[in-house]
Design a protein around this motif. Structure first.
Motif, PDB file in Angstrom:
ATOM      1  N   VAL A  77      97.609 -28.826 -88.193  1.00 42.71           N
ATOM      2  CA  VAL A  77      97.532 -29.936 -89.037  1.00 42.71           C
ATOM      3  C   VAL A  77      98.956 -30.364 -88.964  1.00 42.71           C
ATOM      4  O   VAL A  77      99.997 -29.770 -88.657  1.00 42.71           O
ATOM      5  N   VAL A  78      99.080 -31.771 -88.841  1.00 41.17           N
ATOM      6  CA  VAL A  78     100.325 -32.568 -88.852  1.00 41.17           C
ATOM      7  C   VAL A  78     100.292 -33.399 -90.215  1.00 41.17           C
ATOM      8  O   VAL A  78      99.328 -33.936 -90.732  1.00 41.17           O
ATOM      9  N   GLU A  79     101.667 -33.307 -90.873  1.00 44.07           N
ATOM     10  CA  GLU A  79     101.833 -33.814 -92.095  1.00 44.07           C
ATOM     11  C   GLU A  79     103.058 -34.722 -92.086  1.00 44.07           C
ATOM     12  O   GLU A  79     104.075 -34.395 -91.494  1.00 44.07           O
ATOM     13  N   ILE A  80     102.844 -35.866 -92.334  1.00 42.25           N
ATOM     14  CA  ILE A  80     103.801 -37.122 -92.247  1.00 42.25           C
ATOM     15  C   ILE A  80     104.176 -37.271 -93.686  1.00 42.25           C
ATOM     16  O   ILE A  80     103.446 -37.921 -94.392  1.00 42.25           O
ATOM     17  N   GLY A  81     105.508 -36.783 -93.970  1.00 43.90           N
ATOM     18  CA  GLY A  81     106.038 -36.777 -95.077  1.00 43.90           C
ATOM     19  C   GLY A  81     105.818 -35.440 -95.770  1.00 43.90           C
ATOM     20  O   GLY A  81     104.812 -34.887 -96.432  1.00 43.90           O
ATOM     21  N   SER A  87     102.083 -30.941-100.866  1.00 44.30           N
ATOM     22  CA  SER A  87     100.984 -31.075 -99.839  1.00 44.30           C
ATOM     23  C   SER A  87     100.884 -29.982 -99.098  1.00 44.30           C
ATOM     24  O   SER A  87      99.830 -29.596 -98.685  1.00 44.30           O
ATOM     25  N   GLY A  88     101.873 -29.529 -98.628  1.00 40.98           N
ATOM     26  CA  GLY A  88     101.822 -28.526 -97.702  1.00 40.98           C
ATOM     27  C   GLY A  88     101.269 -27.220 -98.169  1.00 40.98           C
ATOM     28  O   GLY A  88     100.429 -26.434 -97.711  1.00 40.98           O
ATOM     29  N   LEU A  89     101.760 -26.912 -99.534  1.00 40.42           N
ATOM     30  CA  LEU A  89     101.016 -25.791-100.200  1.00 40.42           C
ATOM     31  C   LEU A  89      99.594 -25.947-100.377  1.00 40.42           C
ATOM     32  O   LEU A  89      98.595 -25.108-100.292  1.00 40.42           O
ATOM     33  N   ALA A 117     109.325 -23.524-101.156  1.00 40.09           N
ATOM     34  CA  ALA A 117     108.270 -23.285-101.522  1.00 40.09           C
ATOM     35  C   ALA A 117     107.363 -22.436-100.919  1.00 40.09           C
ATOM     36  O   ALA A 117     106.699 -21.514-101.334  1.00 40.09           O
ATOM     37  N   PHE A 118     107.275 -22.545 -99.577  1.00 46.45           N
ATOM     38  CA  PHE A 118     106.414 -21.813 -98.437  1.00 46.45           C
ATOM     39  C   PHE A 118     107.075 -20.463 -98.726  1.00 46.45           C
ATOM     40  O   PHE A 118     105.913 -19.387 -98.599  1.00 46.45           O
TER      41      PHE A 118
END
Length: 230
Positions: A77-81, A87-89, A117-118
């Protein structure tokens, strides 16, 4: 013409829902938004958005991200921001156990909070790559067609450019997801021509006009665009 047939008439003008009677009342909308439970780490990540000036995601948006990651059995997965890790969690909760998240953000403070958080949930450090930098500089360095899901949640002024990059990065059958696509109720207002609003509209047009994408705009939170790459 009966009221019911008028409500579903195909001649309804721009911006007029074809089934206005089906629009949820505020109490139902709130019920839907809070339907899925929120864990402590996710709740804390939401709290941290305030001090860092990050646009928070609603509980409904977060639970939908988890659902989408699970639906495509996402491993890459790629997350921009990166934000504060909200959102990552959500993505990790739906990704496969060996899934890897690549998250790009200009702000090092945001990524430090996301890492915290992770780690609070015991997510192994090898499962995420937090890249501090300009997304439009970093994304071209990532591999074509190698990702199951691309989440656009960065600078709204660059949304259209993110769409182009997301298409390149996604495998066939992968998902392009964009948050805040209603942008505080301004996108649906034809009289609004703020820069952010125009940029989001441009990104939405880029998606709807691309024959390689099958898209839907979900009225979740501040709007969630979901598109499948054919």
């Amino acid at each position: 013409m009966s009221p019911s047939s008028a409500a579903t008439s195909p001649t309804a003008g721009p911006g007029v829902p074809t089934s206005p009677a089906a629009a949820p009342k505020p109490v139902s909308w709130a019920f839907a938004e809070d339907f899925a439970a929120e864990g402590d780490a996710a709740a804390q990540a939401r709290v941290e958005t305030g001090p860092l000036g990050v646009e928070p995601l609603s509980r409904g948006t977060v639970s939908t991200l988890t659902f989408l990651a699970q639906a495509v059995q996402a491993r890459a997965v790629v997350e921009i921001g990166t934000g504060t890790g909200q959102s990552g969690l959500a993505l990790f909760a739906g990704m496969q156990r060996d899934g890897i998240l690549t998250s790009v953000d200009l702000e090092a403070d945001h990524q430090r909070q996301a890492r915290k958080a992770f780690s609070s949930l015991g997510i192994a450090s090898q499962r995420f790559r937090l890249i501090a930098g300009d997304a439009l500089t970093v994304l071209p360095k990532l591999s074509d067609g190698a990702y199951d899901l691309v989440l656009v949640a960065g600078d709204t002024l660059e949304y259209a450019d993110y769409v182009a990059q997301g298409l390149r990065l996604l495998r066939h059958g992968g998902l392009l997801v964009m948050t805040h696509v209603l942008w505080h109720d301004t996108v649906a207002d034809p009289a609004n021509d703020d820069d952010e609003t125009l940029s989001v509209r441009s990104a939405l047009e880029a998606v709807t006009e691309n024959e390689d994408l099958v898209a839907s705009l979900l009225p979740v939170g501040d709007g969630l665009l979901v598109a499948v790459k054919r």
